[in-house]
Design a protein around this motif. Structure first.
Motif: not given
Length: 281
Positions: A102-104, A110-112, A150-151, A159-160
Motif C-alpha cells: 500500500l502506497i498512500m 494505513a492503520r486499516q 501509525i500517526t 508512505h509505503l
C-alpha cells in the motif's frame, strides 16, 4: 565537449585532462550513479544553478545520445526504473510473487492495512533521502510497524507499507543481461543492510521461474543490468522486494564479484546477446 549535428551526420569530441575522445568511436557506456552537474563555484547561486541545468540538458544530452552506442544502463531508462511504484508494476507484469503493498498518505487507510495483516507489516521509504539529526546522517531502515504506531504524520507525504514476508532468508541477485548471479543472505535483522557484519552470504542457484521473471522484468524496464532483492520463504517462493538499476555488488563473496565484473566487461565489449561485437569503422 563539442558536438555538431547536420543532415546525415553527427560528430563530437570530449576533451579531458588526460585525453581527447572522438564520441563517434564510443561503442559502449557504463553508467554508474553519475554525480549531478554543478555550475562553476565562482558564480553566484542563480548563475551556478543556470549553468548546472544547461550542463545537464546539454552535456548530459550529448552523452546519452551517442550514435549506435550500447548503454549499461541508459541513463534515461535508469531514472524511471528507480521509482518503487514502477518497480512493483513491472514485477507484477513479470510474474514475480509480490507482497501486498500500500502506497498512500492516508493515516486511517494505513492503520486499516496494518490491522488486517496478521503476519505483520513493514514500512520502507520510497527513496533514500538524505536525513540528519543533530548533524549526524541517519538511515531509514526497513522496519516492522503496528497499526497503533501509525500517526497523523503519514498525511505529510506518500508512505509505503508492505505485508511482511515470513522469510527463511534473503537473496541478492545481480543480472547482467541473461547472466544471473545470486547470493543467499542469512541475517538476524529484518533489513540485512543494517548490520552487514553479521550477515552470511553464500552462492545460490536461481530457480527457473525467478530467472524467467528477471528476464521479463529487464525487458519491460529496458535495462541491461539490474540488482534484485528477494525474500524467500521456507516453501521456496521468491518474493520480489525491489530492483535497483544501479545497485551495488562488489561487497559480495570474491567468486561472485569476479564473475559479475567479467560479465559487465563482456557486455561492454561485446554488446547485447546478439552475436554483434562492439566495433566501429
Amino acid at each position: 565537449m563539442t558536438a555538431t549535428y547536420r543532415t546525415g551526420d553527427q560528430r563530437g569530441t570530449l576533451h579531458t585532462p588526460s585525453r581527447e575522445l572522438d564520441l563517434t568511436e564510443v561503442c559502449s557506456v557504463w553508467t554508474r550513479r553519475p554525480s549531478p552537474f554543478q555550475g562553476p563555484s565562482e558564480l553566484d547561486e542563480q548563475d551556478r544553478r543556470f549553468a548546472g541545468s544547461q550542463s545537464l540538458w546539454g552535456f548530459g544530452g550529448i552523452l546519452a545520445s551517442l550514435p549506435g552506442a550500447h548503454y549499461v544502463n541508459h541513463p534515461w531508462d535508469n531514472r524511471p526504473a528507480e521509482y518503487k511504484p514502477a518497480q512493483l508494476a513491472a514485477a507484477q507484469r513479470s510474474g514475480f510473487w509480490v507482497p501486498s503493498t500500500l502506497i498512500m498518505n492516508d493515516p486511517d487507510k494505513a492503520r486499516q492495512f496494518a490491522a488486517h495483516r496478521t503476519g505483520g507489516v513493514v514500512y520502507k521509504p520510497l527513496w533514500n533521502t538524505p536525513y540528519k539529526v543533530d548533524g549526524q546522517a541517519q538511515q531509514v531502515w526497513v522496519r516492522e510497524v503496528r497499526a497503533h504506531e501509525i500517526t497523523a504524520a503519514v498525511a505529510n507525504c506518500p508512505h509505503l507499507f508492505q505485508a511482511k514476508v515470513e522469510k527463511a532468508f534473503d537473496v541478492r541477485l545481480t543480472a547482467v543481461g541473461n547472466r544471473l548471479f545470486a547470493v543467499r543472505i542469512d541475517s538476524p535483522d529484518l533489513d540485512w543492510r543494517r548490520r552487514q557484519s553479521l550477515m552470511e552470504c553464500t552462492p545460490i542457484v536461481v530457480p527457473a521461474r525467478a530467472a524467467r521473471s528477471v528476464s521479463a522484468y529487464l525487458t519491460i524496464s529496458r535495462l541491461a543490468f539490474g540488482v534484485f532483492d528477494f525474500a524467500v520463504t521456507a516453501a521456496g517462493d521468491w518474493y520480489f522486494l525491489e530492483c535497483n538499476p544501479n545497485g551495488q555488488w562488489a561487497w559480495q563473496p570474491d567468486s561472485i564479484t569476479d564473475s559479475i565484473a567479467h560479465a559487465v566487461a563482456d557486455r561492454l565489449q561485446k554488446g547485447p546477446e546478439t552475436g554483434r561485437g562492439c566495433r566501429r569503422g
